[in-house]
Design a protein around this motif. Structure first.
Motif, PDB file in Angstrom:
ATOM      1  N   ARG A 383      13.040  -3.499   8.350  1.00  0.00           N
ATOM      2  CA  ARG A 383      13.294  -4.189   9.610  1.00  0.00           C
ATOM      3  C   ARG A 383      13.468  -3.179  10.745  1.00  0.00           C
ATOM      4  NH1 ARG A 383      14.218  -9.461   8.427  1.00  0.00           N
ATOM      5  NH2 ARG A 383      14.896  -9.927   6.295  1.00  0.00           N
ATOM      6  N   LEU A 384      12.704  -3.367  11.803  1.00  0.00           N
ATOM      7  CA  LEU A 384      12.771  -2.518  12.989  1.00  0.00           C
ATOM      8  C   LEU A 384      13.639  -3.211  14.031  1.00  0.00           C
ATOM      9  CD1 LEU A 384       9.985  -2.027  11.472  1.00  0.00           C
ATOM     10  CD2 LEU A 384       9.165  -1.097  13.634  1.00  0.00           C
ATOM     11  N   ASN A 385      14.683  -2.526  14.457  1.00  0.00           N
ATOM     12  CA  ASN A 385      15.621  -3.115  15.408  1.00  0.00           C
ATOM     13  C   ASN A 385      15.447  -2.466  16.778  1.00  0.00           C
ATOM     14  OD1 ASN A 385      16.792  -4.653  13.302  1.00  0.00           O
ATOM     15  ND2 ASN A 385      18.020  -2.888  12.694  1.00  0.00           N
ATOM     16  N   THR A 386      14.519  -3.016  17.570  1.00  0.00           N
ATOM     17  CA  THR A 386      14.223  -2.546  18.927  1.00  0.00           C
ATOM     18  C   THR A 386      13.839  -1.069  18.928  1.00  0.00           C
ATOM     19  OG1 THR A 386      15.874  -4.125  19.749  1.00  0.00           O
ATOM     20  CG2 THR A 386      14.960  -2.559  21.332  1.00  0.00           C
ATOM     21  N   TRP A 387      12.645  -0.814  18.471  1.00  0.00           N
ATOM     22  CA  TRP A 387      12.092   0.530  18.500  1.00  0.00           C
ATOM     23  C   TRP A 387      11.423   0.789  19.851  1.00  0.00           C
ATOM     24  CZ3 TRP A 387       9.563   2.982  13.633  1.00  0.00           C
ATOM     25  CH2 TRP A 387      10.507   3.019  12.602  1.00  0.00           C
ATOM     26  N   GLN A 397       8.365  -1.663  23.606  1.00  0.00           N
ATOM     27  CA  GLN A 397       9.384  -1.846  22.580  1.00  0.00           C
ATOM     28  C   GLN A 397       8.820  -2.690  21.449  1.00  0.00           C
ATOM     29  OE1 GLN A 397      12.945  -3.394  24.554  1.00  0.00           O
ATOM     30  NE2 GLN A 397      13.804  -1.327  24.559  1.00  0.00           N
ATOM     31  N   ASN A 399       9.871  -4.905  17.792  1.00  0.00           N
ATOM     32  CA  ASN A 399      10.876  -5.557  16.941  1.00  0.00           C
ATOM     33  C   ASN A 399      10.165  -6.271  15.806  1.00  0.00           C
ATOM     34  OD1 ASN A 399      13.729  -5.543  18.342  1.00  0.00           O
ATOM     35  ND2 ASN A 399      12.255  -5.888  19.980  1.00  0.00           N
ATOM     36  N   LEU A 410       5.608  -8.386  13.444  1.00  0.00           N
ATOM     37  CA  LEU A 410       6.165  -7.589  14.534  1.00  0.00           C
ATOM     38  C   LEU A 410       5.884  -8.256  15.873  1.00  0.00           C
ATOM     39  CD1 LEU A 410       4.959  -4.024  13.441  1.00  0.00           C
ATOM     40  CD2 LEU A 410       7.229  -4.997  13.109  1.00  0.00           C
TER      41      LEU A 410
END
Length: 503
Positions: A383-387, A397, A399, A410
Motif C-alpha cells: 500500500r502506497l500512502n501518498t507518494w 502524487q 495513492n 492506483l
C-alpha cells in the motif's frame, strides 16, 4: 581411586597422541576411507564418581594438527591446520584458530561453558550448554561452501520474488524448491553469543562488503543485531529475529541438503519423522543510496522497473514456510521508500501504459527526480500512502495499492504543464474532436499562462503486465483549460487597453 563417605571417586591423567582416522574407526564412525585425517596430542586430567562416568570432569589440553573431517552440511571437509582445545572441567575454550572448507577460510575463537556432563550440556530439552564465539573472514562464498543441489542455480531472492507474486520457476513451485534447499533447519535450544565480521560475503546474486553483526541465540530463537555493511552500492543496517519457539509445522522430513543446527550429539541428524519447527521472522532494516534497479531485479518480478538511488526503511514480521519463505497472508511491514535521480522503465508496466494512454512526451515521465513515500504491506498488498512523484517537467502524487501477485489499483494526480499537455493526446480525447480545446491550449502556450500546470487524475488498474488507464477528472481538466484561456484573454485585453481592462 578414593572413597569419600562411601562414594568411590576416580582421579587420573591421560597423555599421548591419537591418530584421528584410527580413533574414528574404533568409534564406528560412518565416514568414507581417507575422509578423516589428523592427529591430537592430549594431556588431560579427569576426576569424578566411578558410578557416573558421565559426571567425570576433564581438565587439560588437546592440540589438534592437520585435522580434516567431513561435514554433511558443507560441500568440502572441514580442515583445521592447528588448534588447541583447553578443557576446563565443565567446558572448553579455543583461542583464535584457522578453519577451512575447500577455498573458504575463516578464523574462529570459541568458549563453551556447562558442556560437561554431556547428558546435561547436550540434553534434548533445556540443555545447560552456553557458548561464545568470534568469527572473522576476508571472504566467504556461501554457494561454494554449501553442497550443490539440483536447484543450486536458483537463488533465494528468486524464490522470494516468485513466491510472493504467485509465480513459478521453470514450472516448479518456489515453495517446493525452497523446502528442498532450505527446509529442515532447526535452531538449538542452548545459548550462543557471538560476533561475525566478513570482508566480503557472496551469496549470488547478492554481495555484502564490510559485513558485521552480533549473534544471540537461546531457546530456539536467533537474533542478529547491529548488522552493518554495504550492498547494492549502498549501506545496510538493521536486525532480525528468527523464532522457532512455537509449535512444529506439518512437515515431517528433513530436506536432502538441509542444515540441521541442533543435534544431541555431533553429526547426529534428527530422524526423518521429526516435525520441522514452525518459524517466525521479525526484522527492521535501513538500505540507503542503493541501486534501485538491481534491488528490484533480484527481489521482485518487476525487473529494473525503476532506476536510481534507493533509500528504504522497513519494520515487519511474518510467519515462514518450511523453506523459509514468507507466508503471504502473514507478511507485514511498514516503512518509507524513496528513489532519487533515476527513471522509470517504459518497456512494460503502468508507466508505459500511462504514456501510451495519454500520449505524453516520453521524457515527461521517464526521468524521475523523486519517487516515494510511506508504505505498508498487509493482506498481500503493497500500500502506497501518498507518494510524491517529481520529474523535470511533471510532478504529482500517487495513492493506492499494488498486489504482491501483480494487481494494480492506483490513483495518480499529475501536475502537467500546459506546454506538455498541448503535446499530449489529451486535448483530442477531451475536446470532442472539434479541435477547440487544442486551439485554446495553443493560445496559452508561450503566453503568460505558459507556466501553469493542469491537474490530471488517472486510475491505474489491471495488472503490472497488462495495466489499464482511466482519466478520472476529464470535466475538471477542460474547465481548468477554459478558465486559464479566459484569464489569458482578459490579461491581453488589459494589456491592450492600459492594464485595467479599459476602465
Amino acid at each position: 581411586m578414593r572413597d569419600l563417605f562411601g562414594r568411590p571417586q576416580i582421579k587420573g591423567q591421560l597423555a599421548g597422541t591419537a591418530d584421528l582416522p584410527r580413533l574414528a574407526s574404533l568409534a564406528g564412525a560412518d565416514a568414507p576411507a581417507g575422509s578423516i585425517a589428523g592427529q591430537a596430542d592430549y594431556d588431560v586430567q579427569f576426576e569424578g564418581p566411578t558410578g557416573a562416568p558421565d559426571a567425570i570432569r576433564p581438565r587439560g589440553t588437546v592440540r589438534l594438527a592437520d585435522v580434516r573431517v567431513p561435514y554433511a552440511s558443507f560441500r568440502n571437509p572441514v580442515e583445521i591446520p592447528d588448534a588447541t582445545v583447553q578443557l576446563t572441567g565443565t567446558g572448553l575454550s579455543m583461542d583464535r584458530f584457522a578453519v577451512r572448507s575447500g577455498e573458504q577460510a575463516a578464523s574462529l575463537q570459541a568458549t563453551v561453558q556447562d558442556l560437561f556432563p554431556l547428558s546435561e550440556g547436550l540434553a534434548e530439552a533445556d540443555p545447560t550448554l552456553s557458548a561464545t564465539f568470534a568469527l572473522t573472514a576476508d571472504r566467504l562464498d556461501l554457494v561454494a561452501l554449501y553442497p550443490e543441489a539440483d536447484t543450486s542455480d536458483v537463488a533465494y531472492s528468486q524464490l522470494f520474488a516468485a513466491h510472493l507474486s504467485g509465480g513459478t520457476l521453470d514450472g516448479q513451485s518456489p515453495e517446493a524448491v525452497a523446502d528442498e534447499m532450505y527446509g529442515g533447519v532447526q535452531l538449538p535450544a542452548y545459548a550462543v553469543e557471538g560476533r561475525v565480521e566478513v570482508g566480503t560475503l557472496r551469496n549470488d546474486p547478492q554481495r555484502f562488503d564490510d559485513l558485521s553483526f552480533d549473534v544471540q541465540m537461546d531457546d530456539r530463537r536467533l537474533r542478529v543485531q547491529n548488522l552493518t555493511g554495504t550492498t547494492y552500492e549502498g549501506t545496510l543496517a538493521g536486525s532480525l529475529t528468527l523464532d522457532q519457539r512455537g509449535a512444529t509445522s506439518a512437515s515431517v522430513r528433513p530436506a536432502p541438503h538441509s542444515v540441521w543446527l541442533a543435534a544431541a550429539a555431533p553429526g547426529r541428524v534428527p530422524p526423518a519423522t521429526t516435525p520441522a519447527p514452525a518459524s517466525a521472522l521479525t526484522y527492521d532494516f535501513e538500505l540507503r543510496d542503493a541501486q534501485a534497479g538491481a534491488v528490484l531485479e533480484d527481489w521482485t518480478t518487476l525487473g529494473r522497473l525503476v532506476t536510481g538511488t534507493l533509500t528504504l526503511d522497513a519494520d515487519g514480521e511474518t510467519a515462514l514456510t518450511d523453506g523459509f519463505l514468507p507466508r503471504t497472508e502473514a507478511f507485514t511491514a511498514v516503512g518509507q521508500s524513496l528513489v532519487a535521480n533515476g527513471g522509470l522503465s517504459l518497456d512494460v508496466g503502468p508507466a508505459q501504459a500511462l504514456v501510451d494512454a495519454l500520449n505524453l512526451p516520453v521524457a515527461s515521465v521517464k526521468e524521475v527526480n523523486r519517487l516515494g513515500g510511506p508504505f505498508a504491506i498487509e493482506d498481500g498488498q503493497f500500500r502506497l500512502n501518498t507518494w510524491d512523484f517529481g520529474g523535470p517537467r511533471v510532478n504529482g502524487q500517487l495513492n493506492g495499492a499494488l498486489g504482491l501477485g501483480g494487481g494494480v489499483d492506483l490513483e495518480m494526480t499529475l501536475q502537467v504543464p500546459l506546454s506538455v499537455l498541448s503535446k499530449s493526446g489529451l486535448p483530442g480525447r477531451l475536446g470532442g474532436g472539434d479541435g477547440q480545446l487544442g486551439a485554446l491550449l495553443s493560445t496559452l502556450v508561450g503566453g503568460d499562462a505558459d507556466a501553469e500546470a493542469v491537474p490530471v487524475t488517472v486510475r491505474l488498474g489491471g495488472t503490472m503486465r497488462d495495466p489499464s488507464v482511466e482519466v478520472l477528472n476529464k470535466d475538471a481538466i477542460v474547465s481548468t483549460i477554459r478558465s486559464l484561456a479566459k484569464e489569458e484573454g482578459l490579461n491581453r485585453l488589459r494589456d491592450l487597453f492600459g492594464g485595467d481592462g479599459g476602465e
